[in-house]
Design an enzyme around this catalytic site. Structure first.
Site, PDB file in Angstrom:
ATOM      1  N   ASP A 381       2.805   9.804  -4.408  1.00  0.00           N
ATOM      2  CA  ASP A 381       3.628   8.870  -3.656  1.00  0.00           C
ATOM      3  C   ASP A 381       5.083   9.274  -3.886  1.00  0.00           C
ATOM      4  O   ASP A 381       5.393  10.066  -4.779  1.00  0.00           O
ATOM      5  CB  ASP A 381       3.364   7.453  -4.171  1.00  0.00           C
ATOM      6  CG  ASP A 381       3.964   6.384  -3.273  1.00  0.00           C
ATOM      7  OD1 ASP A 381       4.296   6.714  -2.123  1.00  0.00           O
ATOM      8  OD2 ASP A 381       4.111   5.252  -3.741  1.00  0.00           O
ATOM      9  N   ASP A 573       1.507   4.023  -7.709  1.00  0.00           N
ATOM     10  CA  ASP A 573       1.712   2.843  -8.550  1.00  0.00           C
ATOM     11  C   ASP A 573       0.400   2.239  -9.032  1.00  0.00           C
ATOM     12  O   ASP A 573       0.392   1.355  -9.882  1.00  0.00           O
ATOM     13  CB  ASP A 573       2.562   1.796  -7.837  1.00  0.00           C
ATOM     14  CG  ASP A 573       1.886   1.258  -6.565  1.00  0.00           C
ATOM     15  OD1 ASP A 573       0.677   1.477  -6.398  1.00  0.00           O
ATOM     16  OD2 ASP A 573       2.576   0.639  -5.754  1.00  0.00           O
ATOM     17  N   ASP A 577      -1.758   1.450  -3.920  1.00  0.00           N
ATOM     18  CA  ASP A 577      -2.498   2.624  -3.477  1.00  0.00           C
ATOM     19  C   ASP A 577      -3.909   2.652  -4.045  1.00  0.00           C
ATOM     20  O   ASP A 577      -4.497   3.726  -4.197  1.00  0.00           O
ATOM     21  CB  ASP A 577      -1.743   3.898  -3.892  1.00  0.00           C
ATOM     22  CG  ASP A 577      -0.401   4.023  -3.184  1.00  0.00           C
ATOM     23  OD1 ASP A 577      -0.365   3.804  -1.963  1.00  0.00           O
ATOM     24  OD2 ASP A 577       0.599   4.323  -3.853  1.00  0.00           O
TER      25      ASP A 577
END
Length: 679
Positions: A381, A573, A577
């Site tokens: 991410d 995180d 996700d």
């Protein structure tokens, strides 16, 4: 052959061999389990353990563990001296036999007893049975010194194995569980010292400079700085303000601080982290599981082969001597014990988990060490992983006919319903929320933004996909602006946008460079604007980058990679996700320090938000796997050579002892190396 395990009152595994139970009846099992020094700066003497016991008792336990072996060794050496160097007329016949039996009993009786216990439980082919048959057989053919020596070395080897396993566990516990046993609380403005586990939620802890916090709580002093090395592996001071959360294990650095306890002692963040790491060995690596299954099949096979070595030559050898072939079979049995494999391999994985923990990386199981060692593509991410996740409003562009302050107040009120970093940035920019603004029908649209009714009119705040979703017409091209954009529509009219920027983490570039050096591909997936994602990716040198993704889009991208037979590690995180974390081969959560949900979701937790820990985790996995396979190859090669020599009559019991105990000890020494490596 499979080793038994003992467990504590909570069902946690305490040791790796049945020998711990055999050789630690006198209290030695406490050694290195809870007997390590837990210094908190003030509350303990450095020679006390967590129960207040003196560490000299641990040393006594070590002596007790080795005492049976020392007795046997003394008797054996005296007997060998009488046999070979100082002949005694009385040291013959039954006196000689009884002497050797007495020398055998301290080390042999516990093993023989355990062999019968195992048989009673249906575990017939254990290493205890192998050693019992081999040594008693040696006595049966008159090889008394060798019978005692084999069992003696076996017993010493098992004690060393027990100590190595316990030391590995103690290292991790010492590393993580550094809560003080006692804390100072304030009652009626009086400072009282009490046991940490007796502190109640709502009590006020007084923490002096240099003291370590025993429970999680809320800072009620104006400010305080803490060393968080116990939790994150980094000793960089962390300054907290009044009302912020402080965690057990943090060390107060400057002035006296007061903390209101918010969590019970057993439920603290540090307790959960410690439990996670201690339970990590429950999830076995495929290599470890294979060796365990292999040992169950391997042991009965070698017993059958030993019988054949004794019996078959009768039909093929002209000058067959039963005692000669029985001796070869006994040597064969001693060599065949799979101790080196069954002990050193779990110890290698536990060492890897401990080494990772020391660096602020928590693995939930040794199986993930194996998987991460073979990762081909790290998918990450952007926000909070490669960037700081601390957004700041750069510009506010609104149509002139709208009141800027009024619109910003409405946006601030709506964003207060979200925990996204963007909402924090807007709040920091606008300031205090106007309590006069009334929000109705607030809805968060995943991957898009927020919607609410304000003054009977619809307010939309989010990305431009949100505008498209509600058919809001806008007159700008979002692709031409690099920054993250927050679009605003009111009463079905596009009225402007905010630009928000995030900064790249200091070690992000190092992370990508190290991943490339390891031969690992990199991919960035983000719900942020494509131009922002590509800008960050190009700056860092990330091969592939995709923006404007919804959670389901990220899942599809990872599925595409997996469809190419690539092993994928996803870093995010761990909460938002969750679908991608579940889908990937290994899910890594950044910043597990602040989120229980993160620890629950991910397979690996990086506690300090540093992306450079990603290649470090991969490297630890690779080194652990390397050491494990070194031990497997060492054990098989040495045992195969000595097995062949033993069956051919070219190896004695002494070579057999080296092939069994010697190789086991070498493998253990190799396994503990990883605990001392620097990554």
């Amino acid at each position: 052959m499979e080793h038994k395990h003992t467990y504590d009152a909570k069902g946690k595994q305490l040791c790796c061999t049945q020998q711990e139970k055999i050789y630690t009846n006198a209290g030695a099992s406490s050694l290195l389990e809870d007997g390590h020094s837990k210094k908190d700066g003030h509350n303990h003497s450095e020679h006390s353990d967590e129960d207040g016991h003196d560490h000299s008792k641990g040393n006594d336990s070590v002596v007790k563990m080795f005492l049976p072996a020392m007795i046997s060794l003394c008797l054996l050496l005296i007997a060998i001296a009488f046999d070979n160097y100082f002949p005694q007329s009385w040291f013959t016949g039954w006196v000689r036999i009884i002497w050797y039996v007495v020398a055998y009993i301290p080390v042999g009786f516990p093993v023989v007893k355990e062999a019968f216990t195992s048989i009673g439980k249906g575990e017939i082919f254990s290493e205890f049975l192998l050693m019992s048959i081999a040594t008693i057989g040696a006595f049966a053919i008159g090889e008394y010194p060798e019978g005692v020596a084999v069992m003696l070395f076996y017993a010493v080897g098992e004690v060393f194995q027990t100590l190595a396993v316990k030391r590995a566990k103690a290292n991790i516990k010492t590393l993580l569980d550094q809560r003080p046993d006692e804390v100072t609380i304030l009652e009626n403005n009086q400072a009282i010292t009490v046991r940490a586990e007796n502190v109640q939620i709502g009590n006020i802890i007084q923490l002096k400079p240099g003291e370590k916090l025993g429970l999680d709580g809320e800072l009620i002093s104006e400010t305080a700085s803490f060393n968080t090395a116990t939790l994150t592996g980094e000793s960089k001071p962390d300054t907290k303000a009044k009302g912020e959360t402080v965690l057990a294990g943090m060390i107060n650095l400057n002035s006296v601080a007061q903390i209101k306890v918010t969590t019970a002692y057993t439920d603290s963040k540090l307790s959960k982290i410690l439990e996670l790491v201690q339970n990590a060995t429950a999830q076995k690596a495929p290599t470890e599981l294979f060796i365990r299954k292999f040992a169950k099949i391997y042991t009965p096979i070698v017993v059958a082969l030993a019988i054949l070595i004794t019996v078959l030559p009768y039909f093929f050898v002209y000058n067959y001597v039963f005692s000669q072939w029985l001796y070869r079979a006994l040597v064969f049995l001693v060599i065949s014990c799979p101790c080196a494999l069954v002990i050193s391999i779990p110890l290698g994985y536990f060492g890897g988990i401990g080494s990772a923990s020391r660096n602020g990386i928590l693995f939930k199981g040794s199986n993930f060490l194996d998987i991460i060692a073979n990762i081909q593509n790290v998918v990450m991410d952007k926000t909070g992983t490669m960037t700081e996740g601390v957004f700041k409003v750069q510009e506010v562009i609104l149509k002139p006919e709208f009141n800027k302050d009024e619109i910003l107040q409405m946006v601030n009120a709506l964003e207060s319903q979200s925990t996204h970093p963007v909402a924090t940035a807007i709040h920091n920019y606008v300031g205090k929320i106007d309590s006069n603004i009334k929000l109705e029908n607030v809805v968060e649209i995943s991957g898009h933004g927020l919607k609410a009714i304000v003054n009977d009119k619809e307010l939309l705040v989010g990305n431009f996909k949100l505008m498209d979703k509600f058919n809001i017409v806008y007159d700008i091209d979002p692709a031409t602006i690099v920054y993250t954009l927050i679009a605003i529509a009111y009463n079905n009219i596009f009225i402007g946008f905010l630009t928000i920027a995030d900064s790249i983490k200091e070690d992000a570039q190092i992370t990508i460079d190290k991943l490339k050096a390891l031969g690992v591909k990199t991919t960035m997936l983000s719900g942020d604007k494509s131009t922002v994602v590509k800008f960050v990716a190009e700056k860092l040198g990330i091969a592939n980058a995709y923006g404007d993704l919804l959670p389901e889009d990220k899942v599809n991208k990872v599925k595409e990679l997996i469809a190419k037979n690539e092993t994928v590690c996803f870093v995010g995180d761990g909460v938002n996700d969750a679908p991608v974390v579940a889908l990937s081969n290994v899910g890594i959560a950044m910043g597990g320090l602040g989120s229980d949900a993160t620890i629950e979701t991910a397979d690996v937790v990086i506690q300090d938000d540093m992306p450079s820990k990603i290649p470090m985790a991969i490297n630890i996995g690779k080194q652990t796997k390397k050491i494990v396979w070194q031990n497997i190859i060492l054990a098989f090669v040495v045992k195969a050579i000595v097995l062949i020599l033993g069956a051919g009559g070219l190896a004695t019991m002494w070579e057999a002892v080296f092939a069994d105990v010697g190789v086991a000890l070498l493998a253990i020494l190799n396994a503990v190396r990883i605990q001392r490596m620097k990554f």
